[in-house]
Design a protein around this motif. Structure first.
Motif, short mmCIF file in Angstrom:
data_model
loop_
_atom_site.label_atom_id
_atom_site.label_comp_id
_atom_site.label_asym_id
_atom_site.label_seq_id
_atom_site.Cartn_x
_atom_site.Cartn_y
_atom_site.Cartn_z
N SER A 1 -10.20 2.07 0.14
CA SER A 1 -9.90 3.47 -0.15
C SER A 1 -9.53 3.66 -1.62
CB SER A 1 -8.76 3.96 0.75
OG SER A 1 -7.57 3.19 0.57
N HIS B 1 -11.80 2.75 6.96
CA HIS B 1 -11.03 1.91 7.89
C HIS B 1 -11.59 0.50 7.93
CE1 HIS B 1 -13.62 1.20 11.44
NE2 HIS B 1 -14.19 2.35 11.13
N ASP C 1 -7.05 6.69 3.70
CA ASP C 1 -6.99 5.35 4.26
C ASP C 1 -6.46 5.42 5.69
OD1 ASP C 1 -6.60 2.67 4.85
OD2 ASP C 1 -4.92 2.40 3.47
N LYS D 1 0.27 4.09 -2.84
CA LYS D 1 -0.13 5.46 -2.54
C LYS D 1 0.82 6.49 -3.15
CE LYS D 1 -2.81 4.58 1.67
NZ LYS D 1 -3.01 3.15 1.47
N SER E 1 -8.79 -1.84 4.14
CA SER E 1 -8.95 -0.41 3.92
C SER E 1 -8.08 0.09 2.76
CB SER E 1 -8.63 0.38 5.19
OG SER E 1 -7.28 0.25 5.57
N ALA E 2 -6.95 -0.58 2.51
CA ALA E 2 -6.14 -0.23 1.34
C ALA E 2 -6.93 -0.46 0.07
CB ALA E 2 -4.85 -1.04 1.34
N GLU F 1 0.81 -1.22 0.00
CA GLU F 1 0.00 0.00 0.00
C GLU F 1 0.84 1.27 0.00
OE1 GLU F 1 -0.52 2.15 2.74
OE2 GLU F 1 0.62 1.06 4.26
#
Length: 420
Positions: A395, A384, A410, A256, A391-392, A252
């Motif tokens: 989001s 979350h 996230d 991001k 959540s990765a 993640e």
């Protein structure tokens, strides 16, 4: 040698047979599996082994019925069929008798270590369908009238251990005994049929999108895995189809920093294929992305475990992109929670047991893509779960939809501090 409930990749069974100078003469399917694609048909095509399954399966592949009273003889060893409906209408267990004495039982998804199989997967899939209450009642009697009648020293070998979604409270152990399970397994205790049905149906985990699809594949038998993988286009192209999601399996933090538009960050983890088949529906094309060629090859194989290799539009290595996800300022958020829309993507049972934010919108990750209209975008959105993996993914799904309207954040692994 007889193989029971083989995985999709048959190479380990062929290697084991060769190492021990054995011939694979039979393959037994205890039922059409929902959570993985079985290699039974490929084993038959490769070795000529007979496939055995219950007549109720309605199997399309060439097979021999294997029901109550049927046996397979292997020298001093005999494999005996027991019809044990409950997880599915067509489930069988296999009792191994040696020198005239029952030594072990292969219980498929009927009896697990510490639990029994869930009864809610065959309401709309398979040759025979049945309502969950009906199958739960059948499970009650299969356990008591068939499996509990075996001697206490008979070893129990289920198809699954902890981690499968075919049960809710499985042990990590690979085997047990009938006697030990009578003492410790809730499903074998002295309770009424009505009490059993109520408890079995309570708090079952979600049903991934791919489960009914895999039941149908296994009823027909899957084709050659190596050939299917060889047909997958591999390598980057200059232009991608902008309507097809990208499954980006990188960590993640790397995701991001930079990814491609319409990307879902489904990290390479223990349950990758389960979450893939929970988020992406059968027949939906997707691109598959990994950080290097070795990982990409392993992930293609894992897609094959659930029969999703056919839906890979293209697989390629990728390490950077123009889309970014901003870092989340947790301290600021905790002071200004009302300034955010909070989306809790844990399962309903998790939320009920451990609520975190009072005004959060609860949409479990497997339902997120179908319920996007329930999420307002007049504020920044915070996603979350319970540990950061889901959540990765969540989001990244919301960013691909709402990026033009609002910021998406996230919460990540930091949520663990609020669950203590």
């Amino acid at each position: 040698m007889v193989v029971i409930d083989p995985a999709r990749d048959i190479k380990p069974y062929l290697a084991f047979a060769e190492k021990h100078d054995a011939t694979i003469i039979g393959v037994i399917e205890t039922h059409p599996h929902a959570d993985f694609v079985s290699g039974h048909l490929e084993l038959h095509q490769t070795t000529g082994a007979t496939i055995y399954c219950a007549a109720l399966v309605g199997a399309v592949y060439l097979h021999q019925a294997f029901d109550d009273g049927d046996v397979i003889n292997l020298g001093k060893t005999t494999l005996k069929a027991l019809n044990t409906p409950g997880h599915s209408p067509d489930s069988v267990s296999v009792v191994l008798e040696h020198d005239g004495k029952d030594k072990a039982v292969f219980t498929g998804d009927t009896l697990f270590i510490g639990d029994c199989g869930r009864p809610d997967l065959r309401e709309k899939a398979g040759n025979l369908t049945a309502m969950r209450e009906e199958l739960a009642a059948k499970m009650y009697h299969s356990l008591r009238d068939k499996l509990m009648m075996l001697n206490n020293d008979v070893i129990v070998y289920p198809t699954h251990g902890a981690g499968t979604l075919c049960g809710k409270a499985l042990s990590e152990a690979n085997s047990s005994t009938i006697g030990a399970e009578k003492l410790s397994n809730w499903s074998l205790q002295s309770i009424t049929e009505a009490e059993f049905i109520t408890k079995l149906l309570q708090d079952q985990p979600f049903v991934p999108k791919y489960f009914p699809f895999d039941v149908e594949i296994n009823k027909h038998g899957a084709g050659n895995l190596a050939q299917a993988i060889a047909n997958i286009p591999v390598g980057r192209v200059t232009k991608l189809n902008s309507s097809i999601y990208i499954i980006d399996t990188r960590a993640e933090k790397e995701f991001k920093k930079g990814h491609l538009p319409l990307s879902i960050n489904l990290q390479n983890g223990d349950k990758f294929e389960t979450w893939l088949g929970s988020i992406v529906a059968p027949e939906e094309a997707f691109y598959l992305v990994a950080e290097n060629e070795e990982i990409l090859a392993s992930l293609i194989l894992r897609c094959g475990k659930i029969g999703y290799e056919h839906f890979i539009e293209r697989a390629f290595v990728f390490q950077a992109g123009t889309e970014v996800m901003d870092a989340f300022d947790i301290d600021w958020f905790l002071m200004k929670k009302t300034d955010y829309t909070i989306v809790d993507i844990r399962n309903n049972g998790e939320v009920k047991e451990h609520p975190i934010f009072e005004n959060a919108i609860n949409i479990p990750l497997p339902e997120l893509r179908e319920r996007l209209s329930e999420i307002p975008f007049n504020k920044p959105i915070v996603i979350h779960c319970a540990g950061g993996y889901r959540s990765a993914a969540g989001s990244s799904i919301l960013q691909s939809v709402f990026a033009e309207q609002t910021k998406v954040y996230d919460f990540g692994v930091a949520i663990k501090t609020l669950l203590k």
